[in-house]
Scaffold this motif. Structure first.
Motif, mmCIF file in Angstrom:
data_model
loop_
_atom_site.group_PDB
_atom_site.id
_atom_site.type_symbol
_atom_site.label_atom_id
_atom_site.label_comp_id
_atom_site.label_asym_id
_atom_site.label_seq_id
_atom_site.Cartn_x
_atom_site.Cartn_y
_atom_site.Cartn_z
ATOM 1 N N SER A 247 -9.669 -1.474 5.635
ATOM 2 C CA SER A 247 -8.906 -1.238 6.874
ATOM 3 C C SER A 247 -8.949 0.210 7.347
ATOM 4 O O SER A 247 -8.004 0.678 8.001
ATOM 5 N N LYS A 248 -10.024 0.923 7.057
ATOM 6 C CA LYS A 248 -10.110 2.321 7.489
ATOM 7 C C LYS A 248 -10.102 2.445 9.014
ATOM 8 O O LYS A 248 -9.378 3.276 9.573
ATOM 9 N N LEU B 239 -9.360 9.427 6.021
ATOM 10 C CA LEU B 239 -9.231 8.226 5.199
ATOM 11 C C LEU B 239 -10.547 7.964 4.491
ATOM 12 O O LEU B 239 -11.618 8.026 5.106
ATOM 13 N N ILE B 240 -10.480 7.675 3.192
ATOM 14 C CA ILE B 240 -11.684 7.283 2.464
ATOM 15 C C ILE B 240 -11.424 5.945 1.774
ATOM 16 O O ILE B 240 -10.289 5.626 1.413
ATOM 17 N N GLY B 241 -12.470 5.171 1.601
ATOM 18 C CA GLY B 241 -12.335 3.889 0.929
ATOM 19 C C GLY B 241 -13.632 3.111 1.021
ATOM 20 O O GLY B 241 -14.513 3.433 1.826
ATOM 21 N N LYS C 238 -5.098 12.804 14.792
ATOM 22 C CA LYS C 238 -6.559 12.773 14.833
ATOM 23 C C LYS C 238 -7.059 12.359 13.448
ATOM 24 O O LYS C 238 -6.838 13.064 12.464
ATOM 25 N N VAL C 239 -7.732 11.207 13.412
ATOM 26 C CA VAL C 239 -8.124 10.626 12.130
ATOM 27 C C VAL C 239 -9.632 10.418 12.068
ATOM 28 O O VAL C 239 -10.234 9.881 13.003
ATOM 29 N N ALA C 240 -10.228 10.849 10.955
ATOM 30 C CA ALA C 240 -11.626 10.547 10.655
ATOM 31 C C ALA C 240 -11.647 9.703 9.387
ATOM 32 O O ALA C 240 -10.752 9.818 8.544
ATOM 33 N N ASN C 241 -12.629 8.845 9.253
ATOM 34 C CA ASN C 241 -12.711 8.074 8.023
ATOM 35 C C ASN C 241 -14.133 8.059 7.472
ATOM 36 O O ASN C 241 -15.107 8.166 8.227
ATOM 37 N N VAL C 242 -14.212 7.957 6.156
ATOM 38 C CA VAL C 242 -15.500 8.027 5.466
ATOM 39 C C VAL C 242 -15.636 6.833 4.513
ATOM 40 O O VAL C 242 -14.773 6.639 3.643
ATOM 41 N N PRO C 243 -16.692 6.042 4.664
ATOM 42 C CA PRO C 243 -16.919 4.943 3.717
ATOM 43 C C PRO C 243 -17.448 5.475 2.387
ATOM 44 O O PRO C 243 -18.272 6.395 2.369
#
Length: 268
Positions: free
Chosen positions: A154-155, A147-149, A168-173
């Motif tokens: 709400s990441k 997820l990026i945002g 399995k989720v990774a997120n990047v600001p």
């Protein structure tokens, strides 16, 4: 010392029967017991083989058999051949059937499937925590979903919600002053989801966030011009990635998560 042979018999892998047997043996300190696991018992022939071995060894049998006909055959034959046998599963299932007023599924191995599902969920939750907020770019290479945002889209809540669905989720600001990690541009773009939000909605969310922290809601973090610059930078990065974009402006976390899940399932 005489060795007591115990056949642990199951129509699945036999872990439950073996665990119960070992727990009981532990109460008899100094006793010499040899456990022989006999898993995946599927028919009468398998039962007869175990009975013959137990009779020959003067052994005992501990069994977990969920299919009623197989379980009843074991019970009758053990009694007839004077072999000591203990049914671990049957009495409990019979009691539950009476009290639940519902017939059991009689499918072997279901508890193992439940355990596997549980541990996959735990693993996914731990993954989401470890690779939250771009902490370790290496997680992007292992993630099912990235997820990026910009901040406050709400990441993190989405990552946790999807983790409970075993993804399995990774997120990047995405921040104009910080280049995204190189790993982000090496992944399959179909695994990446961009979270977009209207500047006005984000302005409101950020102002509320600052106030909840006892801070001035006129800080640059909530400045509408600043937010618009962030969104322009987000558009630039998401276009470069070629990722799918979801507008989360008026969506609950659950709604966005369901959109993502449907997208991922169609992609698979």
């Amino acid at each position: 010392m005489v060795a007591h042979i115990i056949y642990v018999v199951s129509d699945s892998v036999g872990e439950t029967a073996e665990l119960v047997t070992k727990a009981a043996i532990s109460q008899f300190n100094g006793s010499n017991a040899i456990l022989k696991r006999y898993p995946f018992v599927e028919d009468i022939d398998n039962i007869n083989e175990v009975l013959a071995m137990a009779r020959n060894d003067q052994g005992m049998i501990v069994y977990t058999l969920v299919k009623p006909d197989i379980r009843e055959y074991m019970k009758e034959q053990a009694k007839e051949q004077q072999i000591n046998a203990v049914d671990v599963m049957g009495p409990i299932m019979d009691m539950f059937e009476r009290n639940f007023d519902k017939a059991p599924l009689n499918e072997p191995g279901l508890v193992r499937l439940l355990d596997e599902d549980y541990f996959k969920k735990v693993e996914a939750v731990e993954f989401a925590v470890k690779y939250d907020d771009g902490r370790d770019p290496r997680g992007l290479l292992k993630a099912d979903i990235i997820l990026i945002g910009v901040s406050r889209t709400s990441k993190t809540p989405l990552s946790q919600y999807l983790a409970h669905k075993r993804y399995k989720v990774a997120n990047v600001p995405i921040v104009p002053e910080v280049d995204p990690p190189n790993e982000l541009f090496t992944i399959d773009p179909s695994r990446c989801i961009g979270l977009k939000i209207s500047p006005e909605k984000l302005n409101h969310i950020r102002r509320e966030r600052l106030l909840s922290l006892g801070l001035d809601d006129k800080a640059n973090y909530a400045n509408i011009e600043r937010i618009e610059r962030e969104m322009e930078y987000f558009d630039k990065i998401s276009t470069k990635l070629g990722c799918t974009i979801i507008d989360v402006t008026n969506k609950a976390v659950e709604e966005t998560a369901n959109i993502i899940i449907n997208y991922i399932q169609k992609r698979i």
